[in-house]
Design an enzyme around this catalytic site. Structure first.
Site, PDB file in Angstrom:
ATOM      1  N   HIS A   1      -1.802  -2.481  -6.627  1.00 54.65           N
ATOM      2  CA  HIS A   1      -2.143  -2.079  -5.366  1.00 54.65           C
ATOM      3  C   HIS A   1      -4.025  -2.159  -5.544  1.00 54.65           C
ATOM      4  O   HIS A   1      -4.502  -1.326  -5.981  1.00 54.65           O
ATOM      5  CB  HIS A   1      -2.031  -0.701  -4.867  1.00 54.65           C
TER       6      HIS A   1
ATOM      7  N   SER B   1       0.852  -1.042   0.028  1.00 54.22           N
ATOM      8  CA  SER B   1      -0.003  -0.117   0.012  1.00 54.22           C
ATOM      9  C   SER B   1       0.934   1.338   0.050  1.00 54.22           C
ATOM     10  O   SER B   1       0.189   2.406  -0.059  1.00 54.22           O
ATOM     11  CB  SER B   1      -0.946   0.031   1.357  1.00 54.22           C
TER      12      SER B   1
ATOM     13  N   ASN C   1      -3.092   6.486  -1.114  1.00 49.41           N
ATOM     14  CA  ASN C   1      -2.994   6.763   0.514  1.00 49.41           C
ATOM     15  C   ASN C   1      -2.175   7.911   0.579  1.00 49.41           C
ATOM     16  O   ASN C   1      -2.201   8.489   1.581  1.00 49.41           O
ATOM     17  CB  ASN C   1      -1.866   5.613   0.960  1.00 49.41           C
TER      18      ASN C   1
ATOM     19  N   GLU D   1      -4.623   0.291  -8.370  1.00 51.21           N
ATOM     20  CA  GLU D   1      -3.433   1.234  -8.689  1.00 51.21           C
ATOM     21  C   GLU D   1      -2.481   0.630  -9.122  1.00 51.21           C
ATOM     22  O   GLU D   1      -1.971  -0.419  -8.512  1.00 51.21           O
ATOM     23  CB  GLU D   1      -3.109   1.828  -7.232  1.00 51.21           C
TER      24      GLU D   1
HETATM   25  N1  CAA Z   1     -15.826  -9.091   0.845  1.00 52.00           N
HETATM   26  C1  CAA Z   1     -16.768  -9.133  -0.140  1.00 52.00           C
HETATM   27  N2  CAA Z   1     -17.699  -8.509  -0.338  1.00 52.00           N
HETATM   28  C2  CAA Z   1     -18.254  -7.696   0.610  1.00 52.00           C
HETATM   29  C3  CAA Z   1     -17.396  -7.367   1.732  1.00 52.00           C
HETATM   30  C4  CAA Z   1     -16.234  -8.024   1.666  1.00 52.00           C
HETATM   31  N3  CAA Z   1     -15.319  -8.025   2.957  1.00 52.00           N
HETATM   32  N4  CAA Z   1     -17.847  -6.324   2.329  1.00 52.00           N
HETATM   33  C5  CAA Z   1     -19.165  -6.122   1.854  1.00 52.00           C
HETATM   34  N5  CAA Z   1     -19.085  -6.969   0.775  1.00 52.00           N
HETATM   35  C6  CAA Z   1     -20.275  -6.750  -0.281  1.00 52.00           C
HETATM   36  C7  CAA Z   1     -21.565  -7.106   0.312  1.00 52.00           C
HETATM   37  O1  CAA Z   1     -21.614  -8.459   0.385  1.00 52.00           O
HETATM   38  C8  CAA Z   1     -22.705  -6.512  -0.600  1.00 52.00           C
HETATM   39  O2  CAA Z   1     -22.727  -6.951  -1.707  1.00 52.00           O
HETATM   40  P1  CAA Z   1     -24.263  -7.038  -2.355  1.00 52.00           P
HETATM   41  O3  CAA Z   1     -24.656  -5.665  -2.924  1.00 52.00           O
HETATM   42  O4  CAA Z   1     -24.434  -8.138  -3.431  1.00 52.00           O
HETATM   43  O5  CAA Z   1     -24.997  -7.566  -1.182  1.00 52.00           O
HETATM   44  C9  CAA Z   1     -21.967  -5.106  -1.061  1.00 52.00           C
HETATM   45  O6  CAA Z   1     -20.593  -5.315  -0.939  1.00 52.00           O
HETATM   46  C10 CAA Z   1     -22.279  -3.876  -0.190  1.00 52.00           C
HETATM   47  O7  CAA Z   1     -22.217  -4.441   1.337  1.00 52.00           O
HETATM   48  P2  CAA Z   1     -23.172  -3.911   2.589  1.00 52.00           P
HETATM   49  O8  CAA Z   1     -24.609  -3.712   1.778  1.00 52.00           O
HETATM   50  O9  CAA Z   1     -23.071  -4.916   3.638  1.00 52.00           O
HETATM   51  O10 CAA Z   1     -22.565  -2.635   3.011  1.00 52.00           O
HETATM   52  P3  CAA Z   1     -22.178  -1.230   2.246  1.00 52.00           P
HETATM   53  O11 CAA Z   1     -23.269  -0.870   1.216  1.00 52.00           O
HETATM   54  O12 CAA Z   1     -21.979  -0.174   3.485  1.00 52.00           O
HETATM   55  O13 CAA Z   1     -20.755  -1.520   1.653  1.00 52.00           O
HETATM   56  C11 CAA Z   1     -18.369  -1.117   1.504  1.00 52.00           C
HETATM   57  C12 CAA Z   1     -19.685  -1.983   2.161  1.00 52.00           C
HETATM   58  C13 CAA Z   1     -18.428  -1.780   0.101  1.00 52.00           C
HETATM   59  C14 CAA Z   1     -17.232  -1.814   2.309  1.00 52.00           C
HETATM   60  C15 CAA Z   1     -18.690   0.297   1.666  1.00 52.00           C
HETATM   61  O14 CAA Z   1     -18.927   0.745   3.079  1.00 52.00           O
HETATM   62  C16 CAA Z   1     -17.678   0.903   1.253  1.00 52.00           C
HETATM   63  O15 CAA Z   1     -17.141   1.169  -0.146  1.00 52.00           O
HETATM   64  N6  CAA Z   1     -16.781   1.475   2.077  1.00 52.00           N
HETATM   65  C17 CAA Z   1     -15.352   2.160   1.809  1.00 52.00           C
HETATM   66  C18 CAA Z   1     -14.193   1.181   1.430  1.00 52.00           C
HETATM   67  C19 CAA Z   1     -12.881   1.791   1.116  1.00 52.00           C
HETATM   68  O16 CAA Z   1     -12.696   3.042   0.925  1.00 52.00           O
HETATM   69  N7  CAA Z   1     -11.969   1.025   0.713  1.00 52.00           N
HETATM   70  C20 CAA Z   1     -10.802   1.478   0.475  1.00 52.00           C
HETATM   71  C21 CAA Z   1      -9.940   1.177   1.861  1.00 52.00           C
HETATM   72  S1  CAA Z   1      -8.394   1.909   1.381  1.00 52.00           S
HETATM   73  C22 CAA Z   1      -7.530   0.696   0.639  1.00 52.00           C
HETATM   74  O17 CAA Z   1      -7.860  -0.605   0.549  1.00 52.00           O
HETATM   75  C23 CAA Z   1      -6.069   0.995   0.349  1.00 52.00           C
HETATM   76  C24 CAA Z   1      -5.144   0.740   1.550  1.00 52.00           C
HETATM   77  O18 CAA Z   1      -3.988   0.661   1.085  1.00 52.00           O
HETATM   78  C25 CAA Z   1      -5.312   1.073   2.927  1.00 52.00           C
END
Ligand code: CAA
Length: 283
Positions: free
Chosen positions: A140, A119, A190, A152
């Site tokens: 990434h 990351s 990031n 990325e």
């Molecule tokens: N694995 C697989 N599928 C998942 C999951 C997981 N861990 N978490 C959620 N999902 C799926 C759910 O099954 C659901 O699918 P369906 O539509 O088919 O039911 C869908 O995603 C939406 O989930 P929820 O309805 O339970 O919840 P939500 O609408 O709140 O979405 C989320 C969850 C997709 C995580 C959303 O909250 C989101 O986009 N959050 C932000 C995530 C983000 O910013 N990620 C980047 C982090 S930074 C990074 O990764 C880089 C780094 O280097 C740190």
């Protein structure tokens, strides 16, 4: 350069997700971790995710079974001998990563691409641990991998156009969106996300608002799916601190100094969702 067989190093949240999307896209995947139970746990999560997709009508039971059959358990880095590309998603530690890359460089066939899901660690430095820096690249993925569109793609100093193109093509086959960026601390994702999260922690630290209020402002005011404090818990507070330290050290600019409250939580073992407590408490 044709990619058919993939090896993923690390069967945790990121590695498991990467293995899942590769298997779904038709690649044969060696999923590797240090211990068999880590690989088993990773495959269990993948099976659960795929079952949910079957329930939602996005794939058939047969497609799910076929995807699972394409995943091969691995405990030995020597299995890289079968791979056209290795995607490393082990812990964020330069010594561990360079050690893995040295071993992969020995084991993988000469044509194989060695990619890292780091990351924030420099791709060029990881590449320098190998005899094939031109075939090393950053890939990434975002968490949760099966849901998030972005990959990325980061070129090291020596990465060739041919390798970049092969990785871009593979990313599209995974039904993801590749975005090319250069090798700089935190890359793009990031460098922008973490200072926002760190600022949200300062906002809490300075008593400007409650954690719920801070998250509400960003969710309802900016249409972010999660507030920054909830997202920090989701990513892991240790990871957030680690990335802030890389930005701080890499740019030597005080604007990237990690908030003392973030340090305190990490020292307390409050690492977010994975430890049951971060800014919020999880059952
Ligand atoms: N694995 C697989 N599928 C998942 C999951 C997981 N861990 N978490 C959620 N999902 C799926 C759910 O099954 C659901 O699918 P369906 O539509 O088919 O039911 C869908 O995603 C939406 O989930 P929820 O309805 O339970 O919840 P939500 O609408 O709140 O979405 C989320 C969850 C997709 C995580 C959303 O909250 C989101 O986009 N959050 C932000 C995530 C983000 O910013 N990620 C980047 C982090 S930074 C990074 O990764 C880089 C780094 O280097 C740190």
């Amino acid at each position: 350069m044709s990619i058919k067989k993939v090896m993923v190093i690390g069967a945790g949240q990121m590695g498991g997700g990467i293995a899942q999307v590769c298997a779904q896209a038709g690649y044969e995947v060696y999923l590797n971790d240090l211990r068999e139970e880590f690989v088993d746990r990773g495959i269990e999560t993948i099976a659960k995710n795929l079952s949910r997709s079957v329930e939602k009508g996005r794939m058939t039971e047969e497609e799910k079974e076929a995807a699972l059959e394409r995943i091969i358990r691995s405990k030995d880095l020597q299995d890289a001998a079968h791979a056209d590309i290795v995607i490393e998603a082990a812990v964020e530690n330069m010594t561990i990563k360079t050690d893995i890359f040295k071993k992969l460089d020995q084991a993988a066939p000469a044509h194989a691409i060695l990619a890292t899901n780091t990351s924030s660690l420099p791709i060029t430095e990881i590449a320098a641990a190998t005899e094939r820096p031109e075939q090393v690249i950053g890939m990434h993925f975002m968490n949760p991998v099966p849901v998030m569109k972005l990959v990325e793609i980061i070129r090291g100093l020596a990465t060739t156009d041919e390798v970049y193109q092969a990785v871009e093509e593979m990313t599209l086959k995974l039904n993801k969106a590749p975005v090319e960026v250069n090798d700089f601390p935190g890359f793009v994702s990031n460098r922008i996300l973490m200072p926002m999260i760190n600022e949200a922690i300062y906002t809490l630290f300075e008593g400007v608002a409650t954690k719920e209020a801070i998250d509400d402002v960003m969710k309802m005011g900016m249409n972010h799916p999660m507030g920054p404090l909830e997202l920090a818990d989701f990513i892991g507070l240790d990871t957030c601190l680690y990335i802030m330290e890389i930005l701080h050290e890499g740019f030597g600019d005080s604007k990237y100094r990690p908030c003392p409250l973030l340090r305190k939580y990490v020292k307390a073992g409050w690492l977010g969702k994975k430890s049951g407590r971060g800014f919020y408490i999880y059952e």
